[in-house]
Write a protein that holds these residues in place. Structure first.
Motif, PDB file in Angstrom:
ATOM      1  N   ALA A   8     -23.576   6.430 -15.051  1.00  0.00           N
ATOM      2  CA  ALA A   8     -23.946   5.151 -14.468  1.00  0.00           C
ATOM      3  C   ALA A   8     -23.941   5.266 -12.955  1.00  0.00           C
ATOM      4  O   ALA A   8     -23.209   6.081 -12.385  1.00  0.00           O
ATOM      5  N   ALA A   9     -24.747   4.433 -12.311  1.00  0.00           N
ATOM      6  CA  ALA A   9     -24.862   4.422 -10.855  1.00  0.00           C
ATOM      7  C   ALA A   9     -24.533   3.035 -10.323  1.00  0.00           C
ATOM      8  O   ALA A   9     -24.981   2.025 -10.877  1.00  0.00           O
ATOM      9  N   GLY A  10     -23.750   2.987  -9.247  1.00  0.00           N
ATOM     10  CA  GLY A  10     -23.406   1.695  -8.675  1.00  0.00           C
ATOM     11  C   GLY A  10     -22.913   1.831  -7.262  1.00  0.00           C
ATOM     12  O   GLY A  10     -22.652   2.940  -6.780  1.00  0.00           O
ATOM     13  N   ARG A  11     -22.777   0.684  -6.597  1.00  0.00           N
ATOM     14  CA  ARG A  11     -22.307   0.682  -5.214  1.00  0.00           C
ATOM     15  C   ARG A  11     -20.996  -0.068  -5.037  1.00  0.00           C
ATOM     16  O   ARG A  11     -20.501  -0.185  -3.911  1.00  0.00           O
ATOM     17  N   ASP A  12     -20.428  -0.577  -6.126  1.00  0.00           N
ATOM     18  CA  ASP A  12     -19.136  -1.271  -6.055  1.00  0.00           C
ATOM     19  C   ASP A  12     -18.010  -0.253  -6.073  1.00  0.00           C
ATOM     20  O   ASP A  12     -18.139   0.817  -6.656  1.00  0.00           O
ATOM     21  N   SER A  13     -16.893  -0.606  -5.456  1.00  0.00           N
ATOM     22  CA  SER A  13     -15.776   0.342  -5.349  1.00  0.00           C
ATOM     23  C   SER A  13     -14.846   0.355  -6.565  1.00  0.00           C
ATOM     24  O   SER A  13     -13.955   1.195  -6.656  1.00  0.00           O
ATOM     25  N   ARG A  14     -15.046  -0.578  -7.489  1.00  0.00           N
ATOM     26  CA  ARG A  14     -14.167  -0.640  -8.666  1.00  0.00           C
ATOM     27  C   ARG A  14     -14.688   0.326  -9.730  1.00  0.00           C
ATOM     28  O   ARG A  14     -15.219  -0.074 -10.760  1.00  0.00           O
ATOM     29  N   TRP A  15     -14.512   1.566  -9.487  1.00  0.00           N
ATOM     30  CA  TRP A  15     -15.152   2.600 -10.280  1.00  0.00           C
ATOM     31  C   TRP A  15     -14.810   2.563 -11.760  1.00  0.00           C
ATOM     32  O   TRP A  15     -15.606   3.005 -12.573  1.00  0.00           O
ATOM     33  N   ASP A  16     -13.626   2.086 -12.107  1.00  0.00           N
ATOM     34  CA  ASP A  16     -13.220   2.129 -13.508  1.00  0.00           C
ATOM     35  C   ASP A  16     -13.717   0.927 -14.304  1.00  0.00           C
ATOM     36  O   ASP A  16     -13.420   0.815 -15.491  1.00  0.00           O
ATOM     37  N   SER A  17     -14.482   0.078 -13.660  1.00  0.00           N
ATOM     38  CA  SER A  17     -15.029  -1.098 -14.330  1.00  0.00           C
ATOM     39  C   SER A  17     -16.522  -0.936 -14.573  1.00  0.00           C
ATOM     40  O   SER A  17     -17.266  -0.540 -13.672  1.00  0.00           O
ATOM     41  N   GLU A  18     -16.967  -1.275 -15.781  1.00  0.00           N
ATOM     42  CA  GLU A  18     -18.398  -1.214 -16.071  1.00  0.00           C
ATOM     43  C   GLU A  18     -19.188  -2.121 -15.131  1.00  0.00           C
ATOM     44  O   GLU A  18     -20.359  -1.853 -14.842  1.00  0.00           O
ATOM     45  N   ARG A  19     -18.551  -3.167 -14.663  1.00  0.00           N
ATOM     46  CA  ARG A  19     -19.236  -4.134 -13.800  1.00  0.00           C
ATOM     47  C   ARG A  19     -19.602  -3.548 -12.439  1.00  0.00           C
ATOM     48  O   ARG A  19     -20.394  -4.133 -11.708  1.00  0.00           O
ATOM     49  N   ALA A  20     -19.026  -2.398 -12.097  1.00  0.00           N
ATOM     50  CA  ALA A  20     -19.325  -1.780 -10.804  1.00  0.00           C
ATOM     51  C   ALA A  20     -20.667  -1.086 -10.788  1.00  0.00           C
ATOM     52  O   ALA A  20     -21.145  -0.676  -9.740  1.00  0.00           O
ATOM     53  N   TYR A  21     -21.296  -0.940 -11.972  1.00  0.00           N
ATOM     54  CA  TYR A  21     -22.485  -0.110 -12.092  1.00  0.00           C
ATOM     55  C   TYR A  21     -23.715  -0.934 -12.439  1.00  0.00           C
ATOM     56  O   TYR A  21     -23.677  -1.833 -13.271  1.00  0.00           O
ATOM     57  N   ASP A  22     -24.809  -0.594 -11.775  1.00  0.00           N
ATOM     58  CA  ASP A  22     -26.051  -1.338 -11.928  1.00  0.00           C
ATOM     59  C   ASP A  22     -27.020  -0.660 -12.885  1.00  0.00           C
ATOM     60  O   ASP A  22     -27.890  -1.316 -13.465  1.00  0.00           O
ATOM     61  N   TYR A  23     -26.894   0.655 -13.012  1.00  0.00           N
ATOM     62  CA  TYR A  23     -27.852   1.410 -13.827  1.00  0.00           C
ATOM     63  C   TYR A  23     -27.093   2.322 -14.775  1.00  0.00           C
ATOM     64  O   TYR A  23     -26.073   2.922 -14.395  1.00  0.00           O
TER      65      TYR A  23
END
Length: 123
Positions: free
Chosen positions: A97-112
Motif C-alpha cells: 500500500a502507498a500513503g502519505r500519513d505517518s500512522r504506518w500501522d493503520s490501514e487508514r494511512a494508505y490511499d492505494y
C-alpha cells in the motif's frame, strides 16, 4: 494516481525464504511511504511493516521483526519485502500500500492498495 502490483508469492516450506515485490506506476512513487499488510483466512488484515519515502526509516510488527526486511528502489518504482525463516503462521495474502500519513500501522494511512499475493508456508 498510483497503481500497485504485487508479485513473488508462492508455496515454501517452513524455515524458507521468499521475496515479494510491489511495482508501482506513476511518477510520484518516491513521495509515498509504502506499507505491507497481510490477511490470513478468517482474520482481519494486519500490519507487517512499512518504509518511508527515502528508504532510510522502517518499522515492523513484532511478529516479523528480525525475520522480514523492507526495502525500496525509487529508480525502479518498486518496494520489496524479504521474508526469511518463514513460519506456518505467516501464511496469508500479502498486500502493499502507498500513503502519505505517518500512522504506518493503520490501514487508514494508505490511499492505494495492490491486489495481493498469496504466501503459504507449509509445516
Amino acid at each position: 494516481q498510483v497503481q500497485l502490483v504485487e508479485s513473488g508469492g508462492g508455496l515454501v516450506q517452513a524455515g524458507g525464504s521468499l521475496r515479494l515485490s510491489c511495482a508501482a506506476s506513476g511518477r510520484t512513487f518516491s513521495s509515498y511511504a509504502m506499507g505491507w499488510f497481510r490477511q490470513a483466512p478468517g482474520k482481519e488484515r494486519e500490519f507487517v511493516g512499512a518504509i518511508n519515502w527515502s528508504g532510510d526509516i522502517t518499522s515492523y510488527a513484532g511478529s516479523v521483526k528480525g525475520r522480514f526486511t523492507i526495502s525500496r528502489d525509487n529508480a525502479k518504482n518498486t518496494v520489496y519485502l524479504q521474508m526469511n525463516s518463514l513460519k506456518p503462521e505467516d501464511t496469508a495474502v500479502y498486500y502493499c500500500a502507498a500513503g502519505r500519513d505517518s500512522r504506518w500501522d493503520s490501514e487508514r494511512a494508505y490511499d492505494y492498495w495492490g491486489q495481493g499475493t498469496q504466501v503459504t508456508a507449509s509445516s
